[in-house]
Design a protein around this motif. Structure first.
Motif, PDB file in Angstrom:
ATOM      1  N   LEU A  17       0.992  -1.143   0.185  1.00  7.21           N
ATOM      2  CA  LEU A  17      -0.137  -0.202   0.311  1.00  7.21           C
ATOM      3  C   LEU A  17       1.120   0.944  -0.131  1.00  7.21           C
ATOM      4  N   ALA A 139      -4.679  -4.500  -4.091  1.00  8.67           N
ATOM      5  CA  ALA A 139      -4.285  -2.652  -3.372  1.00  8.67           C
ATOM      6  C   ALA A 139      -4.392  -2.130  -4.292  1.00  8.67           C
ATOM      7  N   TYR A 143      -6.928   1.229  -4.925  1.00  5.51           N
ATOM      8  CA  TYR A 143      -6.107   2.199  -5.461  1.00  5.51           C
ATOM      9  C   TYR A 143      -6.737   3.376  -5.648  1.00  5.51           C
ATOM     10  N   VAL A 147      -8.404   5.797  -3.534  1.00  6.76           N
ATOM     11  CA  VAL A 147      -7.338   7.420  -3.256  1.00  6.76           C
ATOM     12  C   VAL A 147      -8.076   8.645  -3.613  1.00  6.76           C
ATOM     13  N   TRP A 152      -5.928   9.217   1.370  1.00 10.11           N
ATOM     14  CA  TRP A 152      -4.517   7.865   1.218  1.00 10.11           C
ATOM     15  C   TRP A 152      -5.006   6.927   2.137  1.00 10.11           C
ATOM     16  N   LEU A 155      -7.078   4.024   3.138  1.00  9.34           N
ATOM     17  CA  LEU A 155      -6.492   2.594   2.078  1.00  9.34           C
ATOM     18  C   LEU A 155      -5.759   1.988   3.307  1.00  9.34           C
TER      19      LEU A 155
END
Length: 484
Positions: A17, A139, A143, A147, A152, A155
């Motif tokens: 991440l 991941a 994203y 995001v 962020w 996440l």
């Protein structure tokens, strides 16, 4: 196998991440490229400690409890990253992730390898490590959706979900068969099976204590505790601004502490093997982690890709690594672990510079990334089998955990080294140079069987492979040997 694979998939998800959101974090905390890259390094500098402690736990109490503890550690560390308020708080949370990831590697690898038939153990290793690449794909997909809309931090908060897998593992799974037999962990009828030479373990079913040599006597225990603290503090200073101006002395100090542990754990007969394997793994991380850590940064900053395009490229990369792990397992069982490792890495060199030469074709870059990572990163699928084969069952998890995760400090050096090289050249060229040169070095070390050859200097009678015993000679050959 499924439980260990899921654990490793979620490990990969949590671990990568940070690589996807380095640019967002650098903007929020006003970090330079090298400082942002050091956040990737943070999860590596505690791996040696996590691998040692959780590996010892796996040897003494079983592979399953160690796997559960590691999942809890990296899940809670990832969750804590979402609450970071500055560079140092985020770096500290990454330390916890590193300890958990180290334990997951040693516990899951030994758990699976000791449960599969000997003739299929390269395949078991490759299938298991493919979970990490699967986690990176998930991941990357998250994203793209999370995001841009929520930032962020969300996440990382999602990364706490593996806790539920740990609860399921605790309830549902049996213990690894080899450990149960060798360490007196019990068999199907509930009785210990680990006595004497038949079990390969400790007489009377006694539980092994892999780190006993480090704490025999008050003086030695105090000294080794001090060395552990010193190594941890030195590594923290090396990879953070705290040690600015003293990087080389601190790096040498930490290396000296870790080699002192290796010498004690290996004893008079195996200390050379421990050190040679640590150096081999260090070089393996140096060639592989510049790309793994800085590929999203390269795609966003040098090629100007959008989040959705970065996700597409990470899908090619992740699926290539996963396919490469599967391929590595079959090739390893066919050609042998070392030959498969060396030949596959040699083939990967053909794709290193072309990957960083393509800039205008999404499909072309994706295809090249797929083949590069299938051959270069995918072969790491049999790295657990390669390392674990050097150690007997009763100390395998601790030895694998310490050797692999100490060598994994190469993964801490790699992104910082790549970022520093990029200050004098383009990031793409820096990544290509590091990957090509260090891949050649690993080909020599593994293909030439350098660790085992060096180990023969102090332990001439060590078997070539503890995981896959030598096959008995055919009748004709046996009669010739007997006559001789």
């Amino acid at each position: 196998m499924f439980a260990a694979w899921i654990g490793y998939l979620l490990d990969g998800f949590d671990f990568v991440l940070i690589t996807l959101v380095l640019t967002e974090i650098a903007d929020e905390f006003d970090l330079s490229g090298a400082s942002a890259a050091s956040l990737v390094s943070g999860a590596f500098i505690t791996r040696w400690l996590g691998g040692a402690l959780l590996g010892a736990m796996g040897d003494r109490y079983g592979r399953k409890p160690a796997m559960i503890a590691s999942i809890l550690l990296y899940s809670l560390g990832t969750f804590a990253c979402g609450f970071a308020w500055n560079y140092f708080s985020l770096f500290t949370a990454r330390l916890l992730i590193g300890m958990g990831m180290a334990g997951e590697y040693s516990a899951s690898a030994t758990y699976v390898l000791e449960s599969w038939p000997t003739r299929l153990r390269n395949r078991a290793s490759g299938f298991l490590i493919s979970g990490f690449a699967g986690g990176s794909i998930i991941a990357a997909e998250l994203y793209k959706w999370v995001v841009p809309h929520w930032g962020w931090r969300w996440l990382f908060w999602i990364g706490v979900l593996p806790v539920f897998v740990a609860l399921w593992v605790r309830r549902a799974l049996p213990e690894a068969e080899d450990w149960s037999a060798a360490a007196g962990g019990g068999t199907a009828d509930g009785k210990g099976a680990g006595s004497g030479a038949a079990g390969g373990g400790v007489a009377g079913g006694a539980r092994p204590n892999p780190f006993g040599p480090l704490f025999t006597g008050r003086g030695r225990a105090s000294l080794n505790t001090a060395l552990a603290v010193l190594a941890s503090v030195a590594l923290f200073c090396v990879f953070t601004p705290v040690g600015k101006g003293l990087v080389w002395p601190l790096a040498l100090l930490s290396a000296g502490c870790l080699f002192a542990f290796a010498a004690q754990l290996g004893g008079r007969r195996r200390w050379v093997l421990y050190m040679a394997l640590m150096c081999t793994v260090f070089c393996a991380f140096l060639y592989s982690w510049p790309i793994q850590a800085l590929l999203p940064t390269y795609l966003k900053e040098e090629l100007g890709y959008s989040p959705s395009e970065v996700t597409d490229m990470m899908f090619y990369a992740g699926f290539g690594t996963m396919a490469g792990c599967w391929l590595a397992g079959f090739v390893g069982d066919w050609l042998g672990t070392r030959r498969a490792y060396a030949w596959t890495l040699l083939a990967s060199l053909a794709f290193v510079f072309p990957v960083f030469a393509v800039q205008d074709s999404l499909v072309g870059l994706g295809v090249l990334l797929f083949f590069l990572l299938a051959l270069s990163q995918g072969i790491s699928g049999i790295l657990p089998k390669y390392i674990a084969s050097h150690f007997p069952t009763e100390t395998r998890a601790a030895s694998l955990g310490f050797v692999y995760n100490t060598g994994a400090l190469g993964g801490a050096v790699a992104p910082v080294l790549g970022a520093h090289l990029a200050e004098g050249m383009s990031l793409g060229r820096a990544l290509a140079v590091l990957t090509f040169g260090l891949t050649l070095l690993v080909i020599v070390l593994v293909g030439g069987n350098v660790p085992q050859r060096l180990a023969r200097l102090t332990d001439p009678e060590a078997p070539d492979d503890h995981l896959v015993p030598e096959r008995p000679l055919p009748a004709a050959a046996a009669s010739v040997e007997k006559a001789g």
